[in-house]
Design an enzyme around this catalytic site. Structure first.
Site, PDB file in Angstrom:
ATOM      1  N   SER A   1      -3.680  -0.717  -4.457  1.00 59.50           N
ATOM      2  CA  SER A   1      -2.888  -1.781  -5.086  1.00 59.50           C
ATOM      3  C   SER A   1      -3.618  -2.311  -6.317  1.00 59.50           C
ATOM      4  CB  SER A   1      -2.649  -2.927  -4.097  1.00 59.50           C
ATOM      5  OG  SER A   1      -3.858  -3.605  -3.819  1.00 59.50           O
TER       6      SER A   1
ATOM      7  N   HIS B   1      -8.742   1.480  -5.793  1.00 61.95           N
ATOM      8  CA  HIS B   1      -7.917   0.571  -4.987  1.00 61.95           C
ATOM      9  C   HIS B   1      -6.470   0.979  -5.155  1.00 61.95           C
ATOM     10  CE1 HIS B   1     -11.283  -1.991  -4.065  1.00 61.95           C
ATOM     11  NE2 HIS B   1     -11.640  -1.864  -5.321  1.00 61.95           N
TER      12      HIS B   1
ATOM     13  N   HIS C   1     -15.078  -7.188  -1.920  1.00 62.28           N
ATOM     14  CA  HIS C   1     -15.200  -8.583  -2.305  1.00 62.28           C
ATOM     15  C   HIS C   1     -16.278  -9.345  -1.522  1.00 62.28           C
ATOM     16  CE1 HIS C   1     -11.314  -7.164  -3.565  1.00 62.28           C
ATOM     17  NE2 HIS C   1     -10.951  -7.069  -2.309  1.00 62.28           N
TER      18      HIS C   1
ATOM     19  N   TYR D   1       0.791  -1.227   0.000  1.00 61.95           N
ATOM     20  CA  TYR D   1       0.000   0.000   0.000  1.00 61.95           C
ATOM     21  C   TYR D   1       0.825   1.280   0.000  1.00 61.95           C
ATOM     22  CZ  TYR D   1      -3.609  -3.357   1.126  1.00 61.95           C
ATOM     23  OH  TYR D   1      -4.450  -4.438   1.082  1.00 61.95           O
TER      24      TYR D   1
ATOM     25  N   ASN E   1     -13.077   3.714  -1.756  1.00 56.41           N
ATOM     26  CA  ASN E   1     -12.207   2.557  -1.668  1.00 56.41           C
ATOM     27  C   ASN E   1     -12.858   1.654  -0.627  1.00 56.41           C
ATOM     28  OD1 ASN E   1     -10.287   0.622  -1.122  1.00 56.41           O
ATOM     29  ND2 ASN E   1      -8.566   2.021  -1.281  1.00 56.41           N
TER      30      ASN E   1
END
Length: 153
Positions: free
Chosen positions: A111, A109, A89, A32, A83
């Site tokens: 990453s 996001h 998920h 991150y 974010n």
């Protein structure tokens, strides 16, 4: 939720960050980066102001709290940059809430989730998002705000 002043002709952008993003700069800097959540908010505020928008920024580790903020934002914002972190998920409830304000959504996001574990490849938010930015570090927030401004401008 913190408020930021906005010009009378433009509703603010809502910036939401999900669980564990309060640990940016400490948690897994190899994934991150070393920037903090304060750095994210400062970049987002500066970018929004440059484009003539106010910004309301908030982070929570509590899903229900974020859903309440989204519901309360209806009619009060131009769009949402989010974010969702781990809720990306897992949370149908968050995805359902994001349609309530009836504004464009930009998913961010830090990453590149597609280069990570397989479970991170699916997003419940992506199908309702106007755009998705992954893998650009905190600059992704800047890109998302710029695109959102184009969509609502």
């Amino acid at each position: 939720m913190p408020e930021t002043a906005t010009s009378p002709e433009t509703l603010p952008i809502l910036l939401l960050n999900g669980p564990n993003l309060n640990t940016l700069g400490v948690r897994q800097p190899e994934v991150y980066g070393s920037h903090t959540l304060a750095d994210v908010v400062e970049l987002a505020e500066r970018t929004a102001a440059e484009l003539g928008f106010g910004l309301r920024a908030a982070q929570t580790n509590h899903e229900g709290e974020m859903i309440d903020w989204i519901h309360e934002a209806r009619g009060q914002i131009s769009g949402i940059v989010i974010n969702p972190a781990g809720w990306t998920h897992t949370s149908v409830a968050l995805a359902d809430a994001l349609v309530v304000p009836e504004v464009p959504i930009m998913e961010v996001h830090i990453s590149n989730v597609h280069k990570r574990e397989a479970f991170r490849h699916h997003s419940y938010v992506s199908p309702i998002a106007a755009g998705i930015i992954v893998g650009y570090g905190i600059r992704g927030y800047e890109f998302a705000i710029r695109r959102l401004a184009e969509l609502v401008g």
